[in-house]
Scaffold this motif. Sequence first.
Motif: not given
Length: 90
Positions: A16, A33, A36, A38, A40, A56-57, A64-67
């Motif tokens: 991250i 995205s 999802s 959500e 993202r 990210a979102r 926020e970086i998710i992966s």
Amino acid sequence: MVEADGGGAAKPVMSIREAKSLWRDPCLVRLPSRWSSERRMLVVGRVHDVFWTAIARRLSTDVEIISARYATEEEVGIYEQTNWGDYYQR
């Protein structure tokens, strides 16, 4: 960094902390995205001449970086098409 998935196969991932450097790419591409419910986004960029995609979102004031992982051929193609004029001038 290379990490093993559940099946034992190695897959490249980015920490991250390293993924934050994607936002320094002046040709960064943001995509919604499609997988999802959500909200993202996929962020495609280059770090040290390697294409990466971060998932990210957007939060109220931050991201926020998710992966993060190597970009797929399709994602690289979108990056290149979006930045066609800039891509070969680097």
